[in-house]
Design an enzyme around this catalytic site. Structure first.
Site, PDB file in Angstrom:
ATOM      1  N   PRO A   1       1.043  -1.267  -0.023  1.00 26.34           N
ATOM      2  CA  PRO A   1       0.092  -0.005  -0.040  1.00 26.34           C
ATOM      3  C   PRO A   1       0.850   1.308   0.093  1.00 26.34           C
ATOM      4  O   PRO A   1       1.889   1.461   0.567  1.00 26.34           O
ATOM      5  CB  PRO A   1      -0.804  -0.083   1.296  1.00 26.34           C
ATOM      6  CG  PRO A   1      -0.706  -1.646   1.733  1.00 26.34           C
ATOM      7  CD  PRO A   1       0.426  -2.080   1.183  1.00 26.34           C
ATOM      8  N   GLU A   2       0.374   2.189  -0.658  1.00 29.08           N
ATOM      9  CA  GLU A   2       1.154   3.686  -0.688  1.00 29.08           C
ATOM     10  C   GLU A   2       0.813   4.371   0.470  1.00 29.08           C
ATOM     11  O   GLU A   2      -0.399   4.132   1.250  1.00 29.08           O
ATOM     12  CB  GLU A   2       0.294   4.409  -2.042  1.00 29.08           C
ATOM     13  CG  GLU A   2       0.645   3.586  -3.330  1.00 29.08           C
ATOM     14  CD  GLU A   2       2.133   3.719  -3.738  1.00 29.08           C
ATOM     15  OE1 GLU A   2       2.892   4.436  -3.626  1.00 29.08           O
ATOM     16  OE2 GLU A   2       2.440   2.462  -4.419  1.00 29.08           O
TER      17      GLU A   2
ATOM     18  N   LYS B   1       3.970   4.904   6.112  1.00 31.74           N
ATOM     19  CA  LYS B   1       2.935   3.921   5.832  1.00 31.74           C
ATOM     20  C   LYS B   1       2.852   3.085   7.330  1.00 31.74           C
ATOM     21  O   LYS B   1       2.532   1.967   7.365  1.00 31.74           O
ATOM     22  CB  LYS B   1       3.807   2.736   4.934  1.00 31.74           C
ATOM     23  CG  LYS B   1       4.103   3.380   3.541  1.00 31.74           C
ATOM     24  CD  LYS B   1       4.729   2.580   2.637  1.00 31.74           C
ATOM     25  CE  LYS B   1       4.796   3.100   1.416  1.00 31.74           C
ATOM     26  NZ  LYS B   1       5.401   2.088   0.326  1.00 31.74           N
TER      27      LYS B   1
ATOM     28  N   ARG C   1      11.545  -4.258  -6.994  1.00 33.75           N
ATOM     29  CA  ARG C   1      10.203  -3.876  -7.417  1.00 33.75           C
ATOM     30  C   ARG C   1       9.902  -3.985  -8.986  1.00 33.75           C
ATOM     31  O   ARG C   1      10.966  -3.593  -9.588  1.00 33.75           O
ATOM     32  CB  ARG C   1       9.935  -2.449  -6.910  1.00 33.75           C
ATOM     33  CG  ARG C   1       9.952  -2.292  -5.461  1.00 33.75           C
ATOM     34  CD  ARG C   1       8.635  -2.930  -4.655  1.00 33.75           C
ATOM     35  NE  ARG C   1       8.692  -2.734  -3.375  1.00 33.75           N
ATOM     36  CZ  ARG C   1       9.199  -3.416  -2.330  1.00 33.75           C
ATOM     37  NH1 ARG C   1      10.147  -4.424  -2.903  1.00 33.75           N
ATOM     38  NH2 ARG C   1       9.256  -3.177  -1.294  1.00 33.75           N
TER      39      ARG C   1
END
Length: 261
Positions: A2-3, A51, A251
């Site tokens: 999640p951002e 986060k 990523r």
């Protein structure tokens, strides 16, 4: 993963539902945490840093959680069916008329509220911090520019530089800066990179879906993210896909070889 804006919105929704209310039920289903540690307390508030979510309770106690790849906090009304299976539950926080369920929260810690910095103090300036200032901007720019030879993509993802950017925003910021994720940090204007990262996060902080193009229609929200093999919205060249980084930092990157040099 999640951002930062997803975590920001989750934290604010938890705060609206729980803050100022006494606990009716509090279960922690994590091997390192005592299940009844929160019994008899009240929720003072919920705070986010990048986060990370910090749920604060009376008696100077905080519950720290991080979503990692698949974690989430859901809010339910009493009797409402949960949307994820019970075996994924790691926390149940119930107050009058609302129940917060923490699913797949791999990282959870109980600690004195005064010691929260031991878990989040290493982070760079929070791009969605309510007290964001010029000092935060300058500090983020300083950290971002510390190694001019570092690849742009990993630098944007580094939470020690600035907190909140995930792979989606990394990908889109690189495109909007006109630079490859593999370009050195020195190839872009550091101030512009930080300001753009914050701008995109702010634009989506209160929205359930993330858009970097300004459009909310399905399939039109992003410039290059998750558009591998499709034509670039600007030049028509084919969007490329390649893994960047090693081990846990690896990523998938998306970029346009024409628009991003």
């Amino acid at each position: 993963m999640p951002e930062g804006d997803t975590v920001f919105l989750a934290g604010h929704r938890l705060n609206e539902a729980l803050a100022g209310k006494a606990l009716l039920r509090a279960e922690l289903r994590h091997p390192r945490l005592p299940s009844g540690a929160l019994s008899g307390r009240s929720v003072l508030g919920v705070h986010t840093v990048g986060k990370h979510i910090l749920m604060r309770f009376s008696g100077e106690l905080s519950l720290h959680s991080h979503f990692r790849m698949d974690g989430a906090w859901h809010l339910y009304r009493p009797g409402q069916k949960w949307q994820r299976p019970a075996h994924q539950v790691r926390a149940i926080i119930e107050v009058e008329n609302r129940i917060a369920i923490g699913f797949a929260l791999h990282d959870m810690e109980l600690l004195p509220t005064a010691e929260e910095k031991s878990l989040v103090g290493h982070l760079g300036p929070d791009l969605l911090g309510e007290d964001w200032s010029d000092a935060d901007l300058h500090e983020a720019v300083r950290r971002f520019s510390a190694d001019p030879t570092r690849q742009l993509g990993p630098a944007l993802l580094d939470q020690r530089v600035m907190a909140g950017v995930g792979n989606l925003y990394k990908t889109e910021v690189c495109f909007l800066l006109g630079a490859s994720p593999w370009a050195p940090v020195s190839a872009v204007n550091a101030v512009e990179a930080v300001k753009l990262s914050r701008k995109l996060l702010l634009a989506n902080a209160w929205a359930p879906e993330q858009s970097t193009t300004g459009q909310r229609g399905r399939g039109n929200q992003h410039w290059v993210f998750e558009r591998g093999g499709k034509p670039c919205r600007r030049c028509g060249d084919r969007i490329r896909v390649q893994t960047q980084g090693d081990d846990y930092m690896a990523r998938i990157s998306y970029w346009c070889p024409t628009c991003q040099q």
